[in-house]
Design an enzyme around this catalytic site. Structure first.
Site, PDB file in Angstrom:
ATOM      1  N   GLU A 149      -5.530  -8.592   0.069  1.00  0.00           N
ATOM      2  CA  GLU A 149      -6.234  -8.246   1.318  1.00  0.00           C
ATOM      3  C   GLU A 149      -7.701  -8.046   0.971  1.00  0.00           C
ATOM      4  O   GLU A 149      -8.039  -7.154   0.182  1.00  0.00           O
ATOM      5  CB  GLU A 149      -5.682  -6.961   1.953  1.00  0.00           C
ATOM      6  N   GLU A 181       0.823  -1.233   0.000  1.00  0.00           N
ATOM      7  CA  GLU A 181       0.000   0.000   0.000  1.00  0.00           C
ATOM      8  C   GLU A 181       0.849   1.273   0.000  1.00  0.00           C
ATOM      9  O   GLU A 181       0.642   2.157   0.844  1.00  0.00           O
ATOM     10  CB  GLU A 181      -0.944  -0.015   1.211  1.00  0.00           C
TER      11      GLU A 181
HETATM   12  O1  AHR Z   1      -5.115  -5.863   7.352  1.00  0.00           O
HETATM   13  C1  AHR Z   1      -4.983  -4.687   8.104  1.00  0.00           C
HETATM   14  C2  AHR Z   1      -4.286  -3.559   7.341  1.00  0.00           C
HETATM   15  O2  AHR Z   1      -5.109  -3.121   6.290  1.00  0.00           O
HETATM   16  C3  AHR Z   1      -2.978  -3.888   6.661  1.00  0.00           C
HETATM   17  O3  AHR Z   1      -1.887  -3.778   7.500  1.00  0.00           O
HETATM   18  C4  AHR Z   1      -2.892  -2.853   5.588  1.00  0.00           C
HETATM   19  O4  AHR Z   1      -2.137  -3.293   4.479  1.00  0.00           O
HETATM   20  C5  AHR Z   1      -4.337  -2.552   5.246  1.00  0.00           C
HETATM   21  O5  AHR Z   1      -4.580  -1.203   5.179  1.00  0.00           O
END
Ligand code: AHR
Length: 506
Positions: free
Chosen positions: A300, A181
């Site tokens: 994610e 990110e």
């Molecule tokens: O999964 C929690 C967080 O969400 C992670 O660390 C990040 O990559 C995302 O914003």
């Protein structure tokens, strides 16, 4: 809100035929994520004092649930955490490892668990590692050194260091995330798309000098809501297109202001997100005249009530952070997101449910106490078990309802996967909160099909959860009455439900 014009009995009809498929499911679609965050590692998978802990400090009660969940791959060690992480802190003698301020989540990292412990965890569970690199506070040199440590057999400083640390054989990690990110203002070492594209390209170049066959993931936008979404992807890919294999996508959903109808339609957003990233990547492909087609690593995704976040944990070790407790509604949305990933299996070839234990996770634990399944455990376990093979193309119609966020949306969300033995599993969500959905499916393409089972996750109380006190309050149940006659399947899907209908073909 669901529309008052919703028909009393939602209905849907489908046709599926093994002659028409979307593609093969890559087992990496059933990945998850272990971040050094909250209690995912400490008192999650690793708790040396726990009564079930093995000689390596791994909780065997948690390992058993992870195996049951069917996770195939785990991304590690972050997340936002990785952008400030020095991997050297987590290797070598445990008693010599430093305690550090962990800036992403404002806790103290003891480094009692690191790379070697993680690799042991993956071996014990039969899970493939997906390693994320720190391209926030570090860069190309760190990637080069870590890769020599993990993958080179021996005879060099860093590979011999690994051997001295007790890991004689190389870890042979195939899948690498080039940062995390890095478009996010919250990220340590945030970059512009130009800066990141160049860094990803140079890092990939150096890594491929060591091993040209690695699979590398470039960071897409941290969410499709970012103001730079799509232009980030287009710009950074122009710098690194030919050196990477995947673009990452991240998405979290939650019910807002009681609008359950829109929440249940979250997959509409995920689908649009995937289509947009595919279109952007293909645009760059044309522009840079590449013969390669990039894949999507949806590394994610989950339901996450970010609004429920508590107070600043204040530099504590393994504080309780974002331990969302999932309802039946949340689990049905998780199932619907899984359906979307499967429906896009031709381009989405890796994905990670974020995260695995305690932190927005399907598995919960108490320190010194039990481990149990959240509601979201069940759709994931079903998909990981029965979603292997070929995703079939579905044709059909469904009644619809009106949503505030996405306009008119189908009551039925479904996909079907054909296994190697010819049996077919239909995964289906009924988005109607009040009424059962009458499903008919034309399965004549399967020959004399016969129903093996119809399992459902639903509850009269859509807010029902599994908790420490009531660990098995919500579990799937078998449904009777689902039949297949003369090639036509008929089933009734309970209101707001996740359904798994398995049929054998003759
Ligand atoms: O999964 C929690 C967080 O969400 C992670 O660390 C990040 O990559 C995302 O914003």
């Amino acid at each position: 809100m669901q529309d008052s014009a919703t028909p009393v009995q939602p209905t849907a009809s489908l046709t599926l035929d093994p002659a028409f498929s979307v593609g093969e499911v890559n087992p990496r679609l059933f990945g998850s994520f272990v971040e050094h965050m909250g209690r995912c590692v400490y008192t999650g998978i690793y708790e040396p004092d726990h009564p079930t802990a093995d000689a390596d400090g791994l909780r065997t009660d948690v390992l058993a649930l992870i195996r049951e969940l069917g996770v195939t791959m785990v991304r590690y060690p972050g997340g936002n955490f990785v952008s400030g992480y020095n991997w050297e802190d987590g290797v070598g003698p445990v008693e010599e490892r430093p305690r550090r301020l962990e800036l992403a989540w404002k806790s103290t990292e003891t480094n009692q668990f690191g790379l070697s412990e993680f690799m042991n965890f993956t071996r014990r569970t039969g899970i493939e590692p997906m390693m994320a690199l720190n391209l926030g506070t570090r860069g190309v040199d760190d990637a080069r050194r870590l890769l020599e440590y993990t993958n080179h057999p021996g005879g060099t400083e860093l590979s011999d260091l690994r051997r001295r640390h007790g890991d004689e054989e190389p870890f042979d990690i195939r899948l690498w995330c080039l940062g995390n990110e890095l478009d996010g203002p919250w990220q340590m070492g945030r970059k512009t798309a130009e800066e990141y594209g160049r860094l990803a390209n140079e890092t990939a170049n150096v890594m491929r000098l060591i091993d040209p066959d690695l699979r590398l993931v470039a960071c897409g936008s941290s969410s499709s809501a970012m103001p730079t979404f799509a232009s980030w992807e287009a710009t950074m890919l122009e710098h690194c297109y030919d050196r990477v294999d995947y673009v990452s996508c991240h998405a979290y959903y939650h019910e807002q202001n009681g609008d359950v109808g829109s929440f249940l339609a979250s997959a509409v957003d995920m689908e649009h997100f995937i289509d947009s990233v595919v279109a952007t990547a293909d645009h760059v492909r044309a522009k840079v005249r590449s013969s390669k087609r990039l894949e999507i690593s949806f590394d994610e995704w989950n339901v996450w009530y970010q609004s429920r976040e508590g107070e600043d944990p204040g530099w504590r070790v393994a504080p309780r952070v974002i331990e969302d407790v999932y309802s039946v509604t949340d689990a049905v949305v998780v199932g619907s997101l899984l359906i979307t990933l499967l429906r896009h299996c031709d381009r989405v070839t890796a994905a990670c449910l974020a995260q695995l234990v305690n932190v927005i996770a399907p598995i919960m634990t108490e320190p010194g106490g039990p481990a149990w399944r959240q509601t979201s455990f069940f759709p994931f376990a079903d998909a990981a078990r029965h979603g292997r093979g070929r995703v079939l193309r579905l044709a059909g119609t469904s009644t619809t309802y009106e949503t505030a966020k996405f306009g008119e949306v189908d009551h039925l969300h479904a996909t079907a996967v054909e296994a190697e033995d010819g049996s077919v599993t239909v995964f289906a969500v009924n988005r109607d909160t009040e009424n059962p959905l009458r499903l008919t499916a034309d399965l004549r393409g399967l020959g004399q099909a016969r129903v093996l089972e119809h399992r459902v996750l639903a509850d009269a109380d859509r807010h029902a959860t599994n908790t420490l006190e009531h660990q098995d309050r919500v579990t799937p149940r078998q449904v009777s009455g689902t039949s297949c006659q003369d090639g036509t399947l008929t089933a009734e899907l309970p209101p707001l439900s996740w359904n798994v209908i398995r049929v054998a073909a003759s």
